[in-house]
Design an enzyme around this catalytic site. Structure first.
Site, PDB file in Angstrom:
ATOM      1  N   ASP A 189       0.858  -1.183   0.000  1.00  0.00           N
ATOM      2  CA  ASP A 189       0.000   0.000   0.000  1.00  0.00           C
ATOM      3  C   ASP A 189       0.896   1.235   0.000  1.00  0.00           C
ATOM      4  OD1 ASP A 189      -1.987  -1.869   0.338  1.00  0.00           O
ATOM      5  OD2 ASP A 189      -2.804  -0.985   2.178  1.00  0.00           O
ATOM      6  N   HIS A 237      -0.308   0.476   8.044  1.00  0.00           N
ATOM      7  CA  HIS A 237       0.407   1.591   7.443  1.00  0.00           C
ATOM      8  C   HIS A 237       1.377   2.290   8.386  1.00  0.00           C
ATOM      9  CE1 HIS A 237      -3.398   1.625   4.774  1.00  0.00           C
ATOM     10  NE2 HIS A 237      -2.472   0.844   4.254  1.00  0.00           N
ATOM     11  N   CYS A 345      -4.429  10.288   5.698  1.00  0.00           N
ATOM     12  CA  CYS A 345      -5.015   9.180   4.934  1.00  0.00           C
ATOM     13  C   CYS A 345      -6.009   9.657   3.871  1.00  0.00           C
ATOM     14  CB  CYS A 345      -5.739   8.213   5.869  1.00  0.00           C
ATOM     15  SG  CYS A 345      -4.655   7.120   6.790  1.00  0.00           S
TER      16      CYS A 345
END
Length: 360
Positions: A189, A237, A345
């Protein structure tokens, strides 16, 4: 709309163009091996996870969540535009439809967090190979943005890694205390990556593996060095653990890093603004909706080297940043945990006033 440049080498130079996500169609996906291994793995076996009837399955959030988050995102858009930032929004696809790659079937997830799926390095736009099946086609929601750049003759590289299989053998049955992804294919990601000019720091976790790091290094070439970040946070993350605020300064999660020696060696000499558990103001979250942890409070986003967007509830974090010499702009995002994304985000910067530099 002036789509004339894609250029972003770090997280802190003055922001000019940004993608801001949309809560439309956000939902909880179906349960499968990837959902368990990426979002929910907590010591239970996959079979125990599937038998948990308290968890929401393939469902929408309550209507009021969409209404309030849409209002919050629209207000964030206004704040950005008032600063002169060009704001682009995705065109979400209906996540209730079945998606498949011929091996498995799933439903979709969201288009609220472009930071997760779109990685910009210089003038390169990289659509990531994500580890969650429900996010397999998520970058399609941003395709029109980049097609508009392409049609306008903008000079940029538009890159997509090999589409992964994401078969059950991708995920480690014994995960929990270690990352769940095996090194069977290229997976990562975008939010696994901290960009510091010529040096990028890549977190090995449930959302990024070593093959993903090696592929990214190969694509970027000798102008860049991609460094692994290991044994910090296994789940997903990096941007709730380490965030770059300006050259030589990081925001760091004390609970996960403990001490500076646990940072990548190059970053240990930087000034560190440590966020302790007591600095975090917890906010309400819907039970069992795969909420993010309290550490989503660290999910700040820089406008420039002296100005930071912070979720408005986090008054103690703002005070620490102000003591560190930063101005803070509060942004109300009351579902940062339920919808798993704060100011960092829900944005993906496409253009900053930056140039390729070495900070080490």
């Amino acid at each position: 709309m002036q789509l004339d440049k894609i250029n972003s080498h770090n997280h802190w130079d003055t922001l000019r163009t940004v993608i801001l996500g949309s809560v439309e169609y956000a939902k909880i996906p179906k349960f499968d091996k990837s959902t368990w291994a990426v979002n929910y793995v907590d010591g239970r076996t996959y079979e125990e996870f599937l038998s948990d009837t308290t968890l929401p399955y393939d469902t929408k959030y309550p209507d009021w969540v969409y209404e309030t988050d849409m209002e919050d995102l629209n207000n964030f858009e206004k704040i950005l535009k008032d600063l002169g930032v060009e704001v682009l929004r995705p065109e979400p696809l209906d996540t209730s439809t079945t998606i498949s790659n011929g091996i498995w079937e799933q439903s979709g997830y969201e288009y609220r967090c472009p930071r997760d799926s779109i990685l910009v390095v210089g003038n390169k736009v990289i659509e990531c190979a994500m580890s969650l099946r429900a996010r397999y086609f998520e970058t399609y929601g941003y395709r029109k943005i980049f097609m508009d750049y392409f049609d306008n003759g903008v000079n940029f590289d538009w890159i997509t890694p090999p589409k992964p299989f994401l078969s059950d053998s991708t995920y480690d049955e014994n995960c929990g205390k270690k990352p769940s992804l095996l090194d069977t294919e290229i997976l990562f990601d975008a939010a696994n990556v901290l960009r510091c000019g010529r040096d990028l720091f890549f977190q090995i976790s449930n959302s990024g593996n070593m093959k993903g790091l090696k592929w990214l290094q190969q694509i970027l070439g000798n102008d860049y060095k991609v460094h692994p970040v290991v044994d910090t946070y296994n789940y997903t993350h990096l941007d709730s653990t380490i965030l770059g605020l300006k050259p030589g300064c990081l925001l760091v999660n004390r609970s996960r890093l403990k001490k500076k020696e646990n940072l990548p060696k190059l970053l240990q000499s930087w000034d560190l603004i440590w966020i302790e558990d007591e600095d975090i103001v917890d906010i309400p979250t819907l039970d069992n909706y795969a909420p993010a942890s309290i550490y989503n409070a660290l999910n700040v986003m820089s406008y420039d080297q002296s100005t930071v967007f912070v979720e408005s509830t986090q008054t103690k974090i703002m005070k620490k940043l102000e003591r560190g010499g930063f101005d803070c702009i509060p942004v109300k995002l009351q579902h940062t945990r339920t919808l798993a994304g704060g100011p960092h985000c829900v944005t993906a910067d496409l253009c900053r006033d930056s140039k390729l530099e070495s900070y080490f």
